[in-house]
Motif scaffolding. Structure first.
Motif, PDB file in Angstrom:
ATOM      1  N   ARG A  93       1.196  44.433  16.635  1.00 38.28           N
ATOM      2  CA  ARG A  93       2.230  44.150  17.631  1.00 38.28           C
ATOM      3  C   ARG A  93       3.483  43.554  16.996  1.00 38.28           C
ATOM      4  N   GLY A  94       3.550  43.571  15.675  1.00 35.74           N
ATOM      5  CA  GLY A  94       4.753  43.116  14.988  1.00 35.74           C
ATOM      6  C   GLY A  94       4.751  41.663  14.570  1.00 35.74           C
ATOM      7  N   VAL A  95       3.592  41.009  14.654  1.00 35.56           N
ATOM      8  CA  VAL A  95       3.505  39.610  14.237  1.00 35.56           C
ATOM      9  C   VAL A  95       3.209  39.587  12.739  1.00 35.56           C
ATOM     10  N   GLY A  96       4.145  39.069  11.976  1.00 39.72           N
ATOM     11  CA  GLY A  96       4.028  39.136  10.527  1.00 39.72           C
ATOM     12  C   GLY A  96       3.629  37.851   9.849  1.00 39.72           C
ATOM     13  N   HIS A  97       3.547  36.766  10.622  1.00 44.58           N
ATOM     14  CA  HIS A  97       3.164  35.490  10.010  1.00 44.58           C
ATOM     15  C   HIS A  97       2.580  34.577  11.074  1.00 44.58           C
ATOM     16  N   PHE A  98       1.708  33.658  10.602  1.00 42.68           N
ATOM     17  CA  PHE A  98       0.986  32.765  11.499  1.00 42.68           C
ATOM     18  C   PHE A  98       0.971  31.364  10.901  1.00 42.68           C
ATOM     19  N   LEU A  99       1.257  30.368  11.727  1.00 40.30           N
ATOM     20  CA  LEU A  99       1.124  28.977  11.307  1.00 40.30           C
ATOM     21  C   LEU A  99      -0.070  28.380  12.041  1.00 40.30           C
ATOM     22  N   CYS A 100      -1.128  28.118  11.287  1.00 38.31           N
ATOM     23  CA  CYS A 100      -2.368  27.573  11.842  1.00 38.31           C
ATOM     24  C   CYS A 100      -2.301  26.052  11.778  1.00 38.31           C
TER      25      CYS A 100
ATOM     26  N   ASN B 201     -10.878  19.202  10.699  1.00 39.88           N
ATOM     27  CA  ASN B 201     -10.528  20.619  10.565  1.00 39.88           C
ATOM     28  C   ASN B 201      -9.504  20.900   9.478  1.00 39.88           C
ATOM     29  N   ALA B 202      -9.097  19.878   8.740  1.00 41.95           N
ATOM     30  CA  ALA B 202      -8.093  20.078   7.693  1.00 41.95           C
ATOM     31  C   ALA B 202      -8.563  21.078   6.644  1.00 41.95           C
ATOM     32  N   ALA B 203      -9.800  20.959   6.211  1.00 46.63           N
ATOM     33  CA  ALA B 203     -10.314  21.880   5.188  1.00 46.63           C
ATOM     34  C   ALA B 203     -10.365  23.311   5.713  1.00 46.63           C
ATOM     35  N   THR B 204     -10.674  23.462   6.991  1.00 47.55           N
ATOM     36  CA  THR B 204     -10.769  24.795   7.588  1.00 47.55           C
ATOM     37  C   THR B 204      -9.422  25.490   7.608  1.00 47.55           C
ATOM     38  N   VAL B 205      -8.378  24.793   8.065  1.00 44.53           N
ATOM     39  CA  VAL B 205      -7.068  25.441   8.154  1.00 44.53           C
ATOM     40  C   VAL B 205      -6.498  25.694   6.758  1.00 44.53           C
ATOM     41  N   ARG B 206      -6.792  24.822   5.818  1.00 43.48           N
ATOM     42  CA  ARG B 206      -6.357  25.080   4.435  1.00 43.48           C
ATOM     43  C   ARG B 206      -7.014  26.341   3.895  1.00 43.48           C
ATOM     44  N   ALA B 207      -8.283  26.515   4.216  1.00 47.87           N
ATOM     45  CA  ALA B 207      -9.011  27.691   3.708  1.00 47.87           C
ATOM     46  C   ALA B 207      -8.407  28.987   4.228  1.00 47.87           C
ATOM     47  N   PHE B 208      -7.900  28.990   5.455  1.00 48.81           N
ATOM     48  CA  PHE B 208      -7.260  30.198   5.989  1.00 48.81           C
ATOM     49  C   PHE B 208      -6.067  30.605   5.122  1.00 48.81           C
ATOM     50  N   THR B 209      -5.329  29.634   4.615  1.00 46.27           N
ATOM     51  CA  THR B 209      -4.148  29.962   3.807  1.00 46.27           C
ATOM     52  C   THR B 209      -4.544  30.572   2.464  1.00 46.27           C
ATOM     53  N   GLU B 210      -5.750  30.281   2.007  1.00 50.66           N
ATOM     54  CA  GLU B 210      -6.238  30.862   0.766  1.00 50.66           C
ATOM     55  C   GLU B 210      -6.804  32.258   0.996  1.00 50.66           C
ATOM     56  N   ARG B 211      -7.216  32.523   2.212  1.00 50.93           N
ATOM     57  CA  ARG B 211      -7.826  33.813   2.556  1.00 50.93           C
ATOM     58  C   ARG B 211      -6.787  34.851   2.968  1.00 50.93           C
ATOM     59  N   TYR B 212      -5.712  34.399   3.618  1.00 48.45           N
ATOM     60  CA  TYR B 212      -4.705  35.322   4.161  1.00 48.45           C
ATOM     61  C   TYR B 212      -3.320  34.961   3.635  1.00 48.45           C
ATOM     62  N   ALA B 213      -2.618  35.944   3.077  1.00 42.64           N
ATOM     63  CA  ALA B 213      -1.286  35.704   2.532  1.00 42.64           C
ATOM     64  C   ALA B 213      -0.250  35.434   3.615  1.00 42.64           C
ATOM     65  N   ASP B 214      -0.527  35.870   4.850  1.00 41.78           N
ATOM     66  CA  ASP B 214       0.446  35.684   5.936  1.00 41.78           C
ATOM     67  C   ASP B 214       0.062  34.530   6.869  1.00 41.78           C
TER      68      ASP B 214
ATOM     69  N   CYS C 104      -0.408  26.725   6.995  1.00 44.83           N
ATOM     70  CA  CYS C 104      -0.994  25.746   7.908  1.00 44.83           C
ATOM     71  C   CYS C 104      -0.245  24.426   7.879  1.00 44.83           C
ATOM     72  N   SER C 105      -0.585  23.599   8.839  1.00 37.37           N
ATOM     73  CA  SER C 105      -0.162  22.200   8.854  1.00 37.37           C
ATOM     74  C   SER C 105      -1.412  21.342   8.803  1.00 37.37           C
ATOM     75  N   VAL C 106      -1.231  20.079   8.479  1.00 37.14           N
ATOM     76  CA  VAL C 106      -2.335  19.125   8.492  1.00 37.14           C
ATOM     77  C   VAL C 106      -1.871  17.858   9.194  1.00 37.14           C
TER      78      VAL C 106
ATOM     79  N   ASP D 190       4.095  33.753  14.884  1.00 35.94           N
ATOM     80  CA  ASP D 190       3.422  32.845  15.815  1.00 35.94           C
ATOM     81  C   ASP D 190       3.481  31.477  15.156  1.00 35.94           C
ATOM     82  N   SER D 191       4.391  30.639  15.627  1.00 38.35           N
ATOM     83  CA  SER D 191       4.677  29.379  14.949  1.00 38.35           C
ATOM     84  C   SER D 191       3.672  28.276  15.252  1.00 38.35           C
ATOM     85  N   HIS D 192       2.665  28.574  16.086  1.00 34.42           N
ATOM     86  CA  HIS D 192       1.674  27.540  16.409  1.00 34.42           C
ATOM     87  C   HIS D 192       0.446  28.198  17.010  1.00 34.42           C
ATOM     88  N   CYS D 193      -0.629  28.267  16.215  1.00 37.60           N
ATOM     89  CA  CYS D 193      -1.882  28.815  16.723  1.00 37.60           C
ATOM     90  C   CYS D 193      -3.042  28.070  16.075  1.00 37.60           C
ATOM     91  N   HIS D 194      -4.184  28.127  16.749  1.00 40.28           N
ATOM     92  CA  HIS D 194      -5.388  27.432  16.280  1.00 40.28           C
ATOM     93  C   HIS D 194      -6.446  28.494  15.958  1.00 40.28           C
TER      94      HIS D 194
END
Length: 261
Positions: A31-38, A45-58, A61-63, A4-8
């Motif tokens: 369903r076969g989705v192996g990676h997410f770009l938040c 919201n920059a700190a929030t999306v960065r935190a997701f990358t520290e919590r989940y290996a898959d 994010c962008s900023v 999923d190349s673009h999700c919030h």
């Protein structure tokens, strides 16, 4: 595998998942989705999306600052953006771009911000995620002006083939969301048929724009499988082949993303 190349992820309604983002992502993985770009959309919201990358290996994010968030959330500075982009989980810049559909009165502010994001892309070498609506000529003009050595993506593409071709000529990828499945999206489907396979991406833009058969309901990252299935059928391609191709495309465009395999 799909990406999923673009999700919030910070905007999802988790009610039906007992308030658990883990459950949302597990449902997508099933369903076969192996990676997410938040996607980052504001200074806030920059700190929030960065935190997701520290919590989940898959999750990576962008900023950046969305053109419609400039008034409410504040305009970024180049120093702020470059500082945010140093985080290892931040693999892209944006979303940025131009949106004259809602805010024609802020066109000059949007253009200045777009240029700033493009400058950051030139400095860092990271790809840019572009939002555009009712601003075809100015968007293409600014992308040509920037003349970036690395590619970016036209996210949630809704424009015509002439614009798609102009962006492809500049090295950009084209990403399709659930809009391509909508009944009134005939023009967009013709664009989707023409985009070269090696420049195609899929996304949900969740929680927005749920694809058929979820139209009118809440959108979640797992629904990227429905977007991919529709595109595969429409383009006359095998689903697994399209999934593998769009994943390869994502890895090529976002080389810093931690995509498995």
């Amino acid at each position: 595998m799909l990406v999923d190349s673009h999700c919030h992820l910070d905007r999802l309604d988790l009610t039906s998942f007992q308030g658990s983002l883990d459950a949302v992502l597990d449902a997508a993985r099933a369903r076969g989705v192996g990676h997410f770009l938040c996607i980052g959309i504001s200074i806030e919201n920059a700190a929030t999306v960065r935190a997701f990358t520290e919590r989940y290996a898959d999750v990576d994010c962008s900023v950046g600052v969305h053109p419609l968030d400039l008034v409410r959330g504040g305009e970024p500075t180049l120093d702020w953006l470059l500082d945010e982009l140093q985080h290892p989980g931040v693999v892209a810049i944006g979303e940025t771009g131009l949106d004259y559909y809602y805010q024609t009165e802020t066109a000059a502010m949007q253009q200045d911000s777009f240029r700033l994001h493009l400058d950051a892309a030139r400095t860092t070498g990271k790809p840019v995620i572009v939002h555009t609506r009712d601003a075809r000529a100015d968007t293409v003009a600014l992308l040509r002006e920037a003349d970036l050595p690395q590619a970016g993506v036209m996210h949630c593409f809704t424009e015509d083939w002439d614009m798609a071709r102009a962006c492809l000529d500049l090295g950009y990828y084209i990403s399709f969301s659930g809009i391509v499945t909508f009944r009134n999206a005939d023009m967009l489907r013709e664009v989707a048929r023409k985009v070269p396979a090696d420049r195609l991406l899929v996304e949900t833009d969740s929680p927005y724009l749920a694809p058929v058969p979820h139209r009118g309901k809440k959108n979640f990252p797992g629904h990227v499988a429905d977007v991919a299935a529709f595109l595969a059928q429409w383009r006359g391609e095998d689903y697994e082949q399209l999934a593998a191709q769009t994943t390869d495309n994502f890895k090529r465009l976002f080389p810093l993303a931690r995509v498995a395999g």
